[in-house]
Design an enzyme around this catalytic site. Structure first.
Site, PDB file in Angstrom:
ATOM      1  N   ARG A  19      60.008  31.958  48.579  1.00  0.00           N
ATOM      2  CA  ARG A  19      60.620  30.654  48.763  1.00  0.00           C
ATOM      3  C   ARG A  19      61.770  30.417  47.793  1.00  0.00           C
ATOM      4  O   ARG A  19      62.650  29.607  48.056  1.00  0.00           O
ATOM      5  CB  ARG A  19      59.568  29.548  48.557  1.00  0.00           C
ATOM      6  CG  ARG A  19      58.578  29.461  49.686  1.00  0.00           C
ATOM      7  CD  ARG A  19      57.391  28.588  49.320  1.00  0.00           C
ATOM      8  NE  ARG A  19      56.624  29.164  48.237  1.00  0.00           N
ATOM      9  CZ  ARG A  19      55.389  28.793  47.908  1.00  0.00           C
ATOM     10  NH1 ARG A  19      54.805  27.809  48.558  1.00  0.00           N
ATOM     11  NH2 ARG A  19      54.757  29.372  46.925  1.00  0.00           N
ATOM     12  N   ASP A  67      36.796  37.994  39.432  1.00  0.00           N
ATOM     13  CA  ASP A  67      38.037  38.726  39.162  1.00  0.00           C
ATOM     14  C   ASP A  67      37.790  40.224  38.992  1.00  0.00           C
ATOM     15  O   ASP A  67      38.617  41.039  39.390  1.00  0.00           O
ATOM     16  CB  ASP A  67      38.689  38.154  37.890  1.00  0.00           C
ATOM     17  CG  ASP A  67      40.030  38.802  37.570  1.00  0.00           C
ATOM     18  OD1 ASP A  67      40.872  38.859  38.478  1.00  0.00           O
ATOM     19  OD2 ASP A  67      40.223  39.256  36.422  1.00  0.00           O
ATOM     20  N   LYS A  90      43.413  41.117  46.510  1.00  0.00           N
ATOM     21  CA  LYS A  90      42.389  40.143  46.200  1.00  0.00           C
ATOM     22  C   LYS A  90      43.004  38.884  45.598  1.00  0.00           C
ATOM     23  O   LYS A  90      44.116  38.957  45.106  1.00  0.00           O
ATOM     24  CB  LYS A  90      41.378  40.759  45.249  1.00  0.00           C
ATOM     25  CG  LYS A  90      41.885  40.935  43.818  1.00  0.00           C
ATOM     26  CD  LYS A  90      40.699  41.041  42.899  1.00  0.00           C
ATOM     27  CE  LYS A  90      41.045  40.551  41.546  1.00  0.00           C
ATOM     28  NZ  LYS A  90      41.881  41.417  40.767  1.00  0.00           N
ATOM     29  N   HIS A 124      36.158  45.560  41.208  1.00  0.00           N
ATOM     30  CA  HIS A 124      36.308  46.817  40.471  1.00  0.00           C
ATOM     31  C   HIS A 124      34.972  47.406  39.996  1.00  0.00           C
ATOM     32  O   HIS A 124      34.680  48.578  40.227  1.00  0.00           O
ATOM     33  CB  HIS A 124      37.224  46.636  39.257  1.00  0.00           C
ATOM     34  CG  HIS A 124      38.532  45.983  39.580  1.00  0.00           C
ATOM     35  ND1 HIS A 124      39.219  46.232  40.753  1.00  0.00           N
ATOM     36  CD2 HIS A 124      39.299  45.092  38.893  1.00  0.00           C
ATOM     37  CE1 HIS A 124      40.346  45.530  40.751  1.00  0.00           C
ATOM     38  NE2 HIS A 124      40.406  44.824  39.649  1.00  0.00           N
ATOM     39  N   LYS A 170      37.502  39.517  28.754  1.00  0.00           N
ATOM     40  CA  LYS A 170      38.847  39.421  28.183  1.00  0.00           C
ATOM     41  C   LYS A 170      38.709  39.197  26.669  1.00  0.00           C
ATOM     42  O   LYS A 170      37.683  38.677  26.210  1.00  0.00           O
ATOM     43  CB  LYS A 170      39.593  38.216  28.771  1.00  0.00           C
ATOM     44  CG  LYS A 170      39.722  38.234  30.295  1.00  0.00           C
ATOM     45  CD  LYS A 170      40.811  39.149  30.768  1.00  0.00           C
ATOM     46  CE  LYS A 170      41.008  39.029  32.268  1.00  0.00           C
ATOM     47  NZ  LYS A 170      41.767  40.174  32.814  1.00  0.00           N
ATOM     48  N   HIS A 215      42.717  47.979  43.344  1.00  0.00           N
ATOM     49  CA  HIS A 215      43.577  49.018  42.748  1.00  0.00           C
ATOM     50  C   HIS A 215      42.784  50.020  41.913  1.00  0.00           C
ATOM     51  O   HIS A 215      43.250  51.111  41.657  1.00  0.00           O
ATOM     52  CB  HIS A 215      44.732  48.388  41.966  1.00  0.00           C
ATOM     53  CG  HIS A 215      44.358  47.900  40.599  1.00  0.00           C
ATOM     54  ND1 HIS A 215      43.687  46.726  40.400  1.00  0.00           N
ATOM     55  CD2 HIS A 215      44.548  48.444  39.377  1.00  0.00           C
ATOM     56  CE1 HIS A 215      43.493  46.566  39.102  1.00  0.00           C
ATOM     57  NE2 HIS A 215      43.998  47.593  38.452  1.00  0.00           N
ATOM     58  N   GLU A 253      38.680  44.378  28.175  1.00  0.00           N
ATOM     59  CA  GLU A 253      40.130  44.273  28.003  1.00  0.00           C
ATOM     60  C   GLU A 253      40.425  43.523  26.724  1.00  0.00           C
ATOM     61  O   GLU A 253      39.698  42.597  26.357  1.00  0.00           O
ATOM     62  CB  GLU A 253      40.737  43.501  29.176  1.00  0.00           C
ATOM     63  CG  GLU A 253      40.613  44.216  30.502  1.00  0.00           C
ATOM     64  CD  GLU A 253      41.277  43.424  31.613  1.00  0.00           C
ATOM     65  OE1 GLU A 253      42.400  43.782  31.985  1.00  0.00           O
ATOM     66  OE2 GLU A 253      40.682  42.444  32.093  1.00  0.00           O
ATOM     67  N   LYS A 275      43.017  54.707  40.985  1.00  0.00           N
ATOM     68  CA  LYS A 275      43.144  55.387  39.691  1.00  0.00           C
ATOM     69  C   LYS A 275      42.669  56.832  39.801  1.00  0.00           C
ATOM     70  O   LYS A 275      41.643  57.100  40.434  1.00  0.00           O
ATOM     71  CB  LYS A 275      42.323  54.647  38.622  1.00  0.00           C
ATOM     72  CG  LYS A 275      42.875  53.282  38.248  1.00  0.00           C
ATOM     73  CD  LYS A 275      42.018  52.643  37.167  1.00  0.00           C
ATOM     74  CE  LYS A 275      42.350  51.168  36.982  1.00  0.00           C
ATOM     75  NZ  LYS A 275      43.515  50.917  36.144  1.00  0.00           N
TER      76      LYS A 275
HETATM   77  C1  BG6 Z   1      42.982  42.928  37.965  1.00  0.00           C
HETATM   78  C2  BG6 Z   1      42.449  41.649  37.393  1.00  0.00           C
HETATM   79  O1  BG6 Z   1      42.445  43.142  39.243  1.00  0.00           O
HETATM   80  O2  BG6 Z   1      42.645  43.996  37.139  1.00  0.00           O
HETATM   81  C3  BG6 Z   1      42.985  41.443  35.979  1.00  0.00           C
HETATM   82  O3  BG6 Z   1      42.816  40.552  38.199  1.00  0.00           O
HETATM   83  C4  BG6 Z   1      42.738  42.663  35.146  1.00  0.00           C
HETATM   84  O4  BG6 Z   1      42.384  40.295  35.395  1.00  0.00           O
HETATM   85  C5  BG6 Z   1      43.191  43.921  35.842  1.00  0.00           C
HETATM   86  O5  BG6 Z   1      43.429  42.495  33.920  1.00  0.00           O
HETATM   87  C6  BG6 Z   1      42.784  45.158  35.072  1.00  0.00           C
HETATM   88  O6  BG6 Z   1      43.360  46.280  35.653  1.00  0.00           O
HETATM   89  P1  BG6 Z   1      43.693  47.572  34.825  1.00  0.00           P
HETATM   90  O7  BG6 Z   1      44.279  48.504  35.816  1.00  0.00           O
HETATM   91  O8  BG6 Z   1      44.660  47.153  33.755  1.00  0.00           O
HETATM   92  O9  BG6 Z   1      42.388  48.035  34.247  1.00  0.00           O
END
Ligand code: BG6
Length: 492
Positions: free
Chosen positions: A46, A236, A149, A241, A341, A179, A217, A183
């Site tokens: 947009r 999340d 997602k 994952h 986190k 994703h 993380e 990996k």
């Molecule tokens: C994402 C989450 O799917 O994956 C994030 O929304 C997270 O919160 C991220 O930081 C972590 O991905 P990676 O590849 O850095 O381990």
């Protein structure tokens, strides 16, 4: 093989995901010659941007986030020629009239058209509904849709989203991204398990005491407060994952390496996960939220003080679960999952903790604590596999010492791993959905965590924040494993 021409329509082109992940990945594919000869990337958003300013924005994304570092002038220019921009509202019918005609290129082979939804989730259905006006898209594999997602925020909404998608596209045209599955180290789990004969005999309840999956993380939530505060760690990270990692560890061997075989075996695991009764949730699930603390010698503010976060937020930034997989292989073996986190370290790894030896001939020596064997699949940032064993320490007498047998990618494979998004984009273009989430997988994962979400949303009398930034989560996370006389394993 020669790849078919492609036009990627990137909805949400001005957003974070496009600049951080999608464009840098496409740029690297361009450099590696992994894009088709003829391709175009059409950004849609947009924002009132010119094609020039969009290209500039993308270039900054590449400079900042590409695994190869900043772009080189000439290479970038060659790539940028393929980038186009359409400014529009997402509910504007003429936009879609235009997009669905993009295939009329006059190219010798008509291009595949990939609709990539890198938008906030509230726009998903608007775009899907608009595309739904073109019934010729349905079932035509030349048209694919990529969706990121969150796939809904609970089982109910995930089902609704899948239904909506499946009214417009067939499952084979839908690419739901997790994703993690792209990996290298995650794909390697299949190679490790099913390319070697020696693991299978011990890969079960007879030898494995428990499994731990940690994805911690160091980063907080950055500029994603708006999204994150309505999601939390369970939605999340765990729903997607960590559950996928669990499936790869727990699944049965596929007979063939095909997309649906593998996804069938994975979804079987999900269906075997013991349902958690609402009353049992406290014994199986722990949540936490970080308060102010210290990381790397720097003060970190509390989650509730982050931008776009409710000052009274009850969103969890840490979650830990205990799950059981009720089948012959895994009966009674707990899978402990945790993610958070602002943890002390960035590490994604899976540990299989073996049972102790049945009888210790060395016990009388009493010189040290014997550690049971432990196999660690290191997803990141160290990429590799470690098997912890016991060895005799050289010298007089019988003294045992833990020794690691290991390989790490850095030493063994002398080429850089592609970024997950690069792998996934190639698979989308090649039309291989094996690393993507099928509708039933997404729904099965929500079924597992739905009762937890429910209990957590009902119970809002919390002691949040309950861990300091820079700690391994709240004390309850320790109790979750301690009640089973276990401890969280430190990264190897
Ligand atoms: C994402 C989450 O799917 O994956 C994030 O929304 C997270 O919160 C991220 O930081 C972590 O991905 P990676 O590849 O850095 O381990």
């Amino acid at each position: 093989s020669q790849m078919e021409p492609v036009i990627i329509v990137l909805f949400g082109a001005s957003g974070d995901l496009s600049a951080r992940k999608v464009i840098p990945a496409l740029y690297n594919l361009h450099l590696d010659g992994l894009l088709p000869q003829q391709y175009a990337i059409v950004g849609v958003a947009r924002s009132s941007l010119t094609e020039e300013t969009l290209r500039e924005r993308f270039r900054q994304g590449v400079d900042q986030y590409s695994r190869r570092g900043p772009a080189k002038e000439q290479e970038w220019d060659a790539f940028a020629e393929h980038l186009h921009y359409i400014q529009s509202n997402y509910d504007e019918p003429t936009l879609y009239d235009r997009l669905t005609k993009l295939g009329d290129t006059g190219w010798e082979t008509p291009p595949n058209i990939v609709f990539y939804l890198a938008t906030p989730p509230n726009l998903f259905t608007i775009v899907i509904d608009q595309l739904g006006r073109f019934s010729e898209l349905q079932g035509d594999i030349r048209y694919r849709i990529v969706i990121e997602k969150p796939f809904g925020h609970d089982l109910h909404s995930a089902k609704a989203l899948n239904q909506r998608l499946l009214q417009v596209f067939e499952e084979k045209q839908i690419y739901r991204i997790d994703h993690y599955l792209g990996k290298e180290t995650v794909q390697n789990i299949l190679a490790f398990r099913f390319g070697n004969a020696m693991w299978e005999p011990v890969w079960n309840r007879n030898f494995i005491d428990h499994v731990q999956i940690t994805v911690s993380e160091k980063i907080g939530i950055g500029r994603r407060g708006q999204y994150y505060d309505s999601a939390g760690a369970l939605r999340d990270m765990i729903q997607n994952h960590l559950m996928q990692l669990l499936c790869l560890i727990a699944m049965e061997a596929p007979t063939e390496f095909t997309a649906d075989q593998i996804r069938n075996k994975k979804v079987d695991v999900m269906h075997a996960i013991r349902a958690i009764n609402k009353a049992d949730v406290p014994a199986f699930a722990v949540r936490g939220q970080y308060g102010q603390g210290w990381m790397d010698g720097q003060p970190v503010q509390a989650y509730r003080c982050e931008k776009d976060v409710d000052i009274n937020s009850n969103t969890e930034t840490f979650a830990a679960l205990k799950l059981f997989v009720d089948n012959w292989r895994w009966q009674g073996v707990p899978f402990y999952l945790r993610t958070g986190k602002c943890m002390p370290g960035r590490v994604s790894e899976i540990s299989l903790q073996f049972r102790p030896v049945p009888h210790h001939p060395f016990a009388h020596l009493n010189t040290q604590v014997f550690q049971p064997n432990r196999l660690v699949l290191q997803i990141e940032p160290n990429e590799g596999v470690v098997l912890r064993t016991q060895a005799k320490e050289p010298g007089m007498g019988m003294k045992l010492k833990p020794v690691d047998m290991s390989y790490c990618y850095q030493d063994v494979f002398h080429q850089a791993s592609p970024d997950a998004y690069e792998t996934l984009l190639v698979d989308i273009m090649r039309n291989d959905p094996g690393l993507f989430m099928r509708a039933d997988q997404v729904e099965a994962a929500w079924s597992v965590i739905d009762p937890i979400l429910e209990v957590w949303s009902e119970n809002t009398e919390l002691n949040f924040p309950n861990y300091q930034a820079g700690q391994w989560g709240p004390p309850e996370a320790e109790s979750l494993v301690a009640q089973d006389r276990r401890t969280w394993l430190l990264p190897i």
